[in-house]
Structure formats: structure tokens, C-alpha cells
Design an enzyme around this catalytic site. Structure first.
Site, short mmCIF file in Angstrom:
data_model
loop_
_atom_site.label_atom_id
_atom_site.label_comp_id
_atom_site.label_asym_id
_atom_site.label_seq_id
_atom_site.Cartn_x
_atom_site.Cartn_y
_atom_site.Cartn_z
CE LYS A 242 -13.36 -25.70 -5.68
NZ LYS A 242 -12.58 -26.56 -4.80
CG ASP B 285 -14.01 -28.92 -2.12
OD1 ASP B 285 -13.92 -29.86 -2.93
OD2 ASP B 285 -13.89 -27.72 -2.45
#
Ligand code: ATR
Length: 273
Positions: A66, A102
Site C-alpha cells: 500500500k 479505505d
């Protein structure tokens, strides 16, 4: 020709993202497929070159890529630059644009259930990548303050600095020092990986009540010990799968430019449990 999507990470075989997205393609009759592609740490560049070669339309990024994925983006959405991590990529003829869904995924259950964040006191367990997106979410929604409790105090303090920088008052503490202070918080979130292997709750929830919002981002198992203890106290529960669906829905909307069929996604997810 059909469009191909993927999720990249390592390990990747337990990811539920292929279940969710594939089911939606079937439901909406989209000529698309979604694959899980294992890219080990250290092989990200080669992996991305491979994805470009097969003209991947877009992909999700998960542990451990990520943060490193940021390096390989040509364009960076605001959500992504704020959090410093990417979980959703669009490929436009070899130009990669990164997003982070997210934060919005985390916030979605609050919106769906009309739960207030403004002026609340938050206790956040954990200080990793997911916790960073969560801090950004609470800052955006104007929580009053956040206490970041973590096994490693240094990581809690670093995240607390980030929080203050983006306008949310913060304190870092060691997770074992939470003790009996849980009653002081309106919202308690577990963003550690504790629970994934059925471990006991990382803190005691003695003292919370039916107004406390308790949110576990661990989605497998669904009923972690942390969630079970919160249920015993009659607290308001938000499950990890709700964030998972939220971030998947946002990614779907970025890729396909249409509203995500949330219920079909949810049905597909429960088939995966
Ligand atoms: P993610 O991307 O899911 O946030 P991560 O960045 O690896 O994953 O973060 C994992 C978090 O869980 C960290 O806050 C970690 O604490 P440390 O900063 O001390 O490493 C926390 N964590 C992992 N295992 C833990 C354990 N056994 N007890 C308490 N906290 C734990």
C-alpha cells in the site's frame, strides 16, 4: 474485449475482493473479470509491468504494497496523498492513477447508520497503515479528539503527530495503559491485527455502555472477541466487513463510473464467509 481487474498483495489467497467484484459483474452483466495476483514484497515493479502488459483496467492494492505502490503512480488523488498510501489504481493506457478508498470505506457505516462523529472522543487501537486512513477520516468528520493506543508507543506518537497536522487533537499511549479509561470515549476502534487469529480482545471493554460505538476493522472472523465483549455491553457495533464493503463499493465507482450495487456485494461477501 472484456476488462480485467485485480487485487495485488501477499498473501492474497484469502482475499474476499474477487468474490465481491466478480459477483457484481455477473449481477450487472458486465464483461469484466477480477483476479487475485500474488506479488511478493520486493517484486512490485515487475508485477506492475506485467499488469500493464495485459492492459489491466484497474487494481486494488493490499498488504504489503500500500505504501510502496505510491512510487509507481503517475497521478495521485487527494485521498491518496493525504493518507500516504494507495489501495485502488486506475490504468489509463499505461498512466496509473492512485486513490485511497479505505478512509471513505471506514466512514461509510457511520453514514449508512446515521451515527454522529462531530465532537466525539475517539479511542483508536493500532497505528499502522489502516489506522492512518482512519485518523484522516475522523479528522475530516471533525471528531473532537483521538487517543491512539498502540503496542509500540513510537508508532502511536508518530500517528498522533500526523493527526495534529491535519487538525485533529491527538495523544499517543501504550495499549496496556488504556486500562479503565474506555468509559471516557464515544467511539472505540480496533485497527490492530489482533483478532484475526481469534486472539482475546486487546483491551478490556469494562465500563462502556449502550451508547458507545465499537468498531472492529478485522472482518475475519466476523465476531471477534473484541466484538463479542462489546455486544455483551449492549454497545453499538460496526463490523469489519462493513468497511470492506465500503471500500470495495468506492473502488467499483471509481472504475465503472456507476453506483455500486451494495446489496449484491454484501450477498457475495457472505457467500465467502
Ligand atoms: P495494517 O495495514 O492492517 O494497518 P500494519 O500497518 O502492519 O497493518 O499495522 C498493524 C497494527 O497492529 C500495528 O498497530 C501493530 O502494532 P505495532 O505498531 O506495535 O507493530 C498492531 N499489532 C500487530 N500485532 C499486535 C499484537 N500482537 N498486539 C498488539 N498490537 C499488535
Amino acid at each position: 474485449m472484456g476488462k480485467t481487474f485485480a487485487v495485488i498483495g501477499d498473501p492474497i489467497d484469502h482475499s474476499l475482493s474477487p468474490n465481491i467484484h466478480s459477483a457484481v459483474f455477473r449481477e450487472l452483466n458486465l464483461d469484466c473479470s477480477y483476479i487475485a495476483y500474488r506479488i511478493p514484497k520486493g517484486e512490485l515493479k515487475e508485477g506492475i509491468d506485467g499488469l500493464k502488459k495485459i492492459k489491466i483496467e484497474g487494481f486494488n492494492v493490499t498488504i504489503p504494497h500500500k505504501i510502496e505502490m505510491m512510487k509507481y503512480l503517475d497521478k495521485i488523488d487527494e485521498s491518496c496523498s493525504l493518507i500516504g498510501a494507495v489501495n485502488t489504481v486506475v490504468n489509463m493506457d499505461g498512466i496509473l492513477k492512485g486513490y485511497n478508498t479505505d478512509m471513505d470505506g471506514f466512514l461509510e457505516p457511520f453514514k449508512k447508520k446515521k451515527l454522529n462523529i462531530v465532537d466525539t472522543k475517539v479511542l483508536l487501537l493500532g497505528a499502522g497503515g489502516a489506522a492512518r486512513a482512519i485518523v484522516a477520516g475522523f479528522a475530516k468528520e471533525k471528531a473532537k479528539s483521538i487517543t491512539i493506543a498502540n503496542r509500540t508507543l513510537e508508532n502511536a506518537n508518530n500517528l498522533s503527530e500526523f493527526s495534529k497536522k491535519i487538525g485533529l487533537s491527538a495523544t499517543g499511549i501504550k495499549i496496556e495503559d488504556v486500562n479503565n479509561s474506555v468509559k471516557d470515549y464515544d467511539i472505540i476502534v480496533n485497527a490492530t491485527s489482533v483478532g484475526l487469529k481469534n486472539e482475546p480482545s486487546p483491551i478490556s471493554l469494562e465500563g462502556i455502555n449502550e451508547k458507545t460505538i465499537v468498531y472492529d476493522i478485522v472482518y475475519m472472523p466476523m465476531n471477534t472477541d473484541f466484538i463479542k465483549k462489546a455486544k455483551e455491553k449492549g454497545a453499538i457495533i460496526i463490523f469489519g466487513y462493513e468497511m470492506l464493503l465500503g471500500q470495495a463499493a468506492r473502488a467499483f465507482e471509481i472504475w465503472h463510473n456507476m453506483e455500486a450495487p451494495y446489496n449484491a456485494m454484501k450477498k457475495a461477501l457472505f457467500g465467502g464467509f
